[in-house]
Design a protein around this motif. Structure first.
Motif, PDB file in Angstrom:
ATOM      1  N   THR A  41       0.843  -1.200   0.000  1.00 46.55           N
ATOM      2  CA  THR A  41       0.000   0.000   0.000  1.00 46.55           C
ATOM      3  C   THR A  41       0.882   1.255   0.000  1.00 46.55           C
ATOM      4  O   THR A  41       0.462   2.319   0.438  1.00 46.55           O
ATOM      5  CB  THR A  41      -0.946   0.014   1.215  1.00 46.55           C
ATOM      6  OG1 THR A  41      -0.170  -0.100   2.420  1.00 46.55           O
ATOM      7  CG2 THR A  41      -1.954  -1.119   1.151  1.00 46.55           C
ATOM      8  N   PRO A  45      -4.117   2.596  -1.743  1.00 44.30           N
ATOM      9  CA  PRO A  45      -4.809   1.354  -1.410  1.00 44.30           C
ATOM     10  C   PRO A  45      -4.509   0.275  -2.440  1.00 44.30           C
ATOM     11  O   PRO A  45      -4.345   0.556  -3.630  1.00 44.30           O
ATOM     12  CB  PRO A  45      -6.291   1.754  -1.425  1.00 44.30           C
ATOM     13  CG  PRO A  45      -6.353   2.997  -2.247  1.00 44.30           C
ATOM     14  CD  PRO A  45      -5.053   3.711  -2.001  1.00 44.30           C
ATOM     15  N   LEU A  47      -5.175  -2.328  -5.029  1.00 43.36           N
ATOM     16  CA  LEU A  47      -6.277  -2.636  -5.927  1.00 43.36           C
ATOM     17  C   LEU A  47      -5.897  -3.805  -6.816  1.00 43.36           C
ATOM     18  O   LEU A  47      -4.786  -3.870  -7.341  1.00 43.36           O
ATOM     19  CB  LEU A  47      -6.631  -1.416  -6.786  1.00 43.36           C
ATOM     20  CG  LEU A  47      -7.909  -1.555  -7.624  1.00 43.36           C
ATOM     21  CD1 LEU A  47      -8.633  -0.224  -7.741  1.00 43.36           C
ATOM     22  CD2 LEU A  47      -7.611  -2.113  -9.024  1.00 43.36           C
ATOM     23  N   GLU A 111     -14.903  -5.873   3.023  1.00 46.22           N
ATOM     24  CA  GLU A 111     -15.314  -4.723   3.833  1.00 46.22           C
ATOM     25  C   GLU A 111     -14.518  -4.627   5.125  1.00 46.22           C
ATOM     26  O   GLU A 111     -14.186  -3.518   5.582  1.00 46.22           O
ATOM     27  CB  GLU A 111     -16.814  -4.810   4.133  1.00 46.22           C
ATOM     28  CG  GLU A 111     -17.373  -3.679   4.961  1.00 46.22           C
ATOM     29  CD  GLU A 111     -17.419  -2.345   4.234  1.00 46.22           C
ATOM     30  OE1 GLU A 111     -17.532  -1.303   4.922  1.00 46.22           O
ATOM     31  OE2 GLU A 111     -17.335  -2.331   2.988  1.00 46.22           O
ATOM     32  N   GLY A 115     -10.868  -0.676   3.249  1.00 46.00           N
ATOM     33  CA  GLY A 115     -10.348   0.095   2.128  1.00 46.00           C
ATOM     34  C   GLY A 115      -8.884  -0.128   1.823  1.00 46.00           C
ATOM     35  O   GLY A 115      -8.364   0.437   0.859  1.00 46.00           O
ATOM     36  N   ARG A 116      -8.193  -0.923   2.638  1.00 49.65           N
ATOM     37  CA  ARG A 116      -6.800  -1.261   2.309  1.00 49.65           C
ATOM     38  C   ARG A 116      -6.732  -2.063   1.014  1.00 49.65           C
ATOM     39  O   ARG A 116      -5.744  -2.006   0.291  1.00 49.65           O
ATOM     40  CB  ARG A 116      -6.157  -2.067   3.450  1.00 49.65           C
ATOM     41  CG  ARG A 116      -5.640  -1.194   4.581  1.00 49.65           C
ATOM     42  CD  ARG A 116      -5.150  -2.019   5.775  1.00 49.65           C
ATOM     43  NE  ARG A 116      -4.219  -3.083   5.436  1.00 49.65           N
ATOM     44  CZ  ARG A 116      -2.930  -2.906   5.126  1.00 49.65           C
ATOM     45  NH1 ARG A 116      -2.421  -1.668   5.107  1.00 49.65           N
ATOM     46  NH2 ARG A 116      -2.157  -3.924   4.838  1.00 49.65           N
ATOM     47  N   TYR A 117      -7.800  -2.816   0.733  1.00 47.87           N
ATOM     48  CA  TYR A 117      -7.894  -3.575  -0.505  1.00 47.87           C
ATOM     49  C   TYR A 117      -9.182  -3.200  -1.224  1.00 47.87           C
ATOM     50  O   TYR A 117     -10.262  -3.180  -0.629  1.00 47.87           O
ATOM     51  CB  TYR A 117      -7.874  -5.081  -0.236  1.00 47.87           C
ATOM     52  CG  TYR A 117      -8.219  -5.919  -1.456  1.00 47.87           C
ATOM     53  CD1 TYR A 117      -7.375  -5.950  -2.559  1.00 47.87           C
ATOM     54  CD2 TYR A 117      -9.393  -6.667  -1.505  1.00 47.87           C
ATOM     55  CE1 TYR A 117      -7.684  -6.697  -3.688  1.00 47.87           C
ATOM     56  CE2 TYR A 117      -9.707  -7.429  -2.623  1.00 47.87           C
ATOM     57  CZ  TYR A 117      -8.850  -7.438  -3.712  1.00 47.87           C
ATOM     58  OH  TYR A 117      -9.165  -8.178  -4.826  1.00 47.87           O
ATOM     59  N   ILE A 118      -9.068  -2.875  -2.516  1.00 47.41           N
ATOM     60  CA  ILE A 118     -10.213  -2.582  -3.372  1.00 47.41           C
ATOM     61  C   ILE A 118     -10.228  -3.630  -4.470  1.00 47.41           C
ATOM     62  O   ILE A 118      -9.219  -3.834  -5.161  1.00 47.41           O
ATOM     63  CB  ILE A 118     -10.103  -1.179  -3.994  1.00 47.41           C
ATOM     64  CG1 ILE A 118     -10.024  -0.116  -2.893  1.00 47.41           C
ATOM     65  CG2 ILE A 118     -11.301  -0.905  -4.909  1.00 47.41           C
ATOM     66  CD1 ILE A 118      -9.686   1.271  -3.423  1.00 47.41           C
ATOM     67  N   THR A 137     -20.191  -3.955  -0.065  1.00 45.23           N
ATOM     68  CA  THR A 137     -18.985  -3.203   0.282  1.00 45.23           C
ATOM     69  C   THR A 137     -18.802  -2.082  -0.739  1.00 45.23           C
ATOM     70  O   THR A 137     -19.169  -2.225  -1.904  1.00 45.23           O
ATOM     71  CB  THR A 137     -17.724  -4.090   0.288  1.00 45.23           C
ATOM     72  OG1 THR A 137     -16.586  -3.281   0.632  1.00 45.23           O
ATOM     73  CG2 THR A 137     -17.468  -4.737  -1.062  1.00 45.23           C
ATOM     74  N   ASP A 138     -18.251  -0.975  -0.278  1.00 41.08           N
ATOM     75  CA  ASP A 138     -17.949   0.140  -1.180  1.00 41.08           C
ATOM     76  C   ASP A 138     -16.606  -0.038  -1.870  1.00 41.08           C
ATOM     77  O   ASP A 138     -16.283   0.709  -2.802  1.00 41.08           O
ATOM     78  CB  ASP A 138     -17.926   1.458  -0.400  1.00 41.08           C
ATOM     79  CG  ASP A 138     -19.308   1.874   0.095  1.00 41.08           C
ATOM     80  OD1 ASP A 138     -20.301   1.525  -0.576  1.00 41.08           O
ATOM     81  OD2 ASP A 138     -19.375   2.546   1.144  1.00 41.08           O
ATOM     82  N   TYR A 139     -15.849  -1.031  -1.413  1.00 44.69           N
ATOM     83  CA  TYR A 139     -14.476  -1.166  -1.899  1.00 44.69           C
ATOM     84  C   TYR A 139     -14.416  -2.092  -3.112  1.00 44.69           C
ATOM     85  O   TYR A 139     -13.802  -3.168  -3.082  1.00 44.69           O
ATOM     86  CB  TYR A 139     -13.572  -1.643  -0.766  1.00 44.69           C
ATOM     87  CG  TYR A 139     -13.660  -0.756   0.455  1.00 44.69           C
ATOM     88  CD1 TYR A 139     -13.360   0.604   0.367  1.00 44.69           C
ATOM     89  CD2 TYR A 139     -14.077  -1.268   1.688  1.00 44.69           C
ATOM     90  CE1 TYR A 139     -13.463   1.433   1.477  1.00 44.69           C
ATOM     91  CE2 TYR A 139     -14.172  -0.447   2.802  1.00 44.69           C
ATOM     92  CZ  TYR A 139     -13.865   0.899   2.685  1.00 44.69           C
ATOM     93  OH  TYR A 139     -13.970   1.728   3.778  1.00 44.69           O
ATOM     94  N   LEU A 304     -12.047   5.416  -9.873  1.00 48.48           N
ATOM     95  CA  LEU A 304     -11.855   5.767  -8.464  1.00 48.48           C
ATOM     96  C   LEU A 304     -11.730   7.274  -8.283  1.00 48.48           C
ATOM     97  O   LEU A 304     -12.262   7.842  -7.319  1.00 48.48           O
ATOM     98  CB  LEU A 304     -10.607   5.059  -7.929  1.00 48.48           C
ATOM     99  CG  LEU A 304     -10.369   5.051  -6.422  1.00 48.48           C
ATOM    100  CD1 LEU A 304     -11.510   4.351  -5.689  1.00 48.48           C
ATOM    101  CD2 LEU A 304      -9.051   4.353  -6.101  1.00 48.48           C
TER     102      LEU A 304
END
Length: 356
Positions: A41, A45, A47, A111, A115-118, A137-139, A304
């Motif tokens: 990271t 984040p 991805l 989730e 947010g560390r992983y999208i 999840t938003d991610y 993003l």
């Protein structure tokens, strides 16, 4: 790789830059078995897509997710986007095991990472799946346009490979065009199909192969001029484009390939690092996969940051210059294109102090 090295050992075998976090996810109710690997990271984040695949063993799944997440770190760094590297795998046959409940369970694990992983799409997952994940999840990036996303990334991934291939062609034949060249595409799923259309429009002759007979027939119906072969890796082609799973560039295939240029969308194309040296000794130019296939990543990075579609497409077209620079440096310094691409990525990574 040594299959008995354990999680920590495997991470260190891949690179001196070890993984930050590996998360094993299991949900008995839905049958979910997944692994999420966050390699870095440093730039932002992590991805990377979610691959849904019937791995023969859990060890094979772990091997894949570690390699893929490590590759995403370098892909993002080389692409110039402010994202880190991560990847996830769900173990199972998507045609049998995939359910909305399973995807929802997986999303809840995503989730928990805050947010560390999208996540995004990959082999075995599509925009419909990402829409389901996005309800929990938003991610997640790459959802359908109707769900507020940028849609399937296959077109821009293929466009990035096409521009990479143009840069490779320029270095090999002196012209950034595939007109009159024969390109063998291995794997005609979403990206391979898009790449076929781009190459035909540029005047190339295209032959394809795929383990899925239906996929080959679909391409044949769309483009009757395309030749269907049992293999393209060792066929008499000018360009070999691996666009299926990785590891097809082996010690044996490096000695048998007739193509002068290798450029495709598959991740982790080299079965081992020594293969690149073997290709160099035979005068074969290899465009590093993590540079060539960055179009999809650039698309979701644009999603993003809410960039306009025209801006994102221009960024993908910029892969041409990046590949040209990498090939130029490699030849000037007498090193492999992979090593030159790694240096490019590592300069960005090393400019920022590592921290969790």
């Amino acid at each position: 790789m040594h299959t008995d090295a354990g999680v920590f050992g495997r991470s260190h075998e891949l690179s001196a830059r070890s993984h930050e976090q590996v998360m094993f996810c299991e949900d008995d109710k839905t049958g979910l078995k997944a692994i999420i690997a966050i390699h870095s990271t440093t730039l932002g984040p992590a991805l990377g897509g979610t691959r849904f695949y019937p791995y023969a063993t859990e060890s094979a799944a772990l091997e894949d997710v570690l390699r893929l997440s490590w590759g995403m770190t370098y892909k993002a760094a080389a692409a110039g986007v402010d994202l880190g590297g991560g990847k996830a795998v769900i173990i199972g046959d998507p045609a049998v095991a995939k359910t909305e409940a399973l995807l929802a369970a997986y999303a809840r694990f995503v989730e928990t990472l805050g947010g560390r992983y999208i996540t995004a799409g990959d082999v075995g997952t599509n925009t419909d799946d990402l829409d389901v994940i996005g309800r929990h999840t938003d991610y997640v990036m790459g959802r359908s346009v109707a769900a507020g996303g940028s849609g399937d990334s296959a077109r821009l991934t293929a466009l990035g490979v096409f521009h990479s291939m143009r840069a490779g062609a320029e270095s090999v034949w002196g012209t950034a065009s595939l007109a009159g060249r024969t390109v063998g595409i291995e794997g005609v799923g979403k990206v391979g199909r898009e790449l076929t259309a781009l190459l035909l429009a540029d005047g190339a002759e295209v032959c394809v192969t795929d383990v899925n007979e239906a996929a080959m027939q679909r391409v044949s119906q769309e483009h009757p001029s395309v030749r269907l072969l049992s293999t393209v890796a060792t066929a008499p082609v000018d360009v070999y484009a691996p666009c299926a799973l990785g590891g097809t560039l082996t010690d044996a295939s490096a000695e048998a390939i007739e193509a002068k240029l290798i450029c495709g969308a598959a991740n982790n194309q080299l079965a081992n690092p020594l293969v690149e040296q073997a290709l160099m000794e035979r005068g074969i130019t290899w465009v590093p996969d993590f540079v060539a296939n960055a179009g999809g990543l650039i698309q979701v990075a644009g999603e993003l940051r809410k960039a306009a579609a025209t801006e994102v497409e221009a960024d993908v077209a910029g892969i041409f210059e990046r590949c040209r620079d990498i090939i130029t440096v490699a030849r000037a310094e007498g090193i492999g294109t992979g090593a030159a691409a790694n240096r490019f990525a590592e300069r960005r990574l090393d400019a920022i102090p590592r921290s969790l």
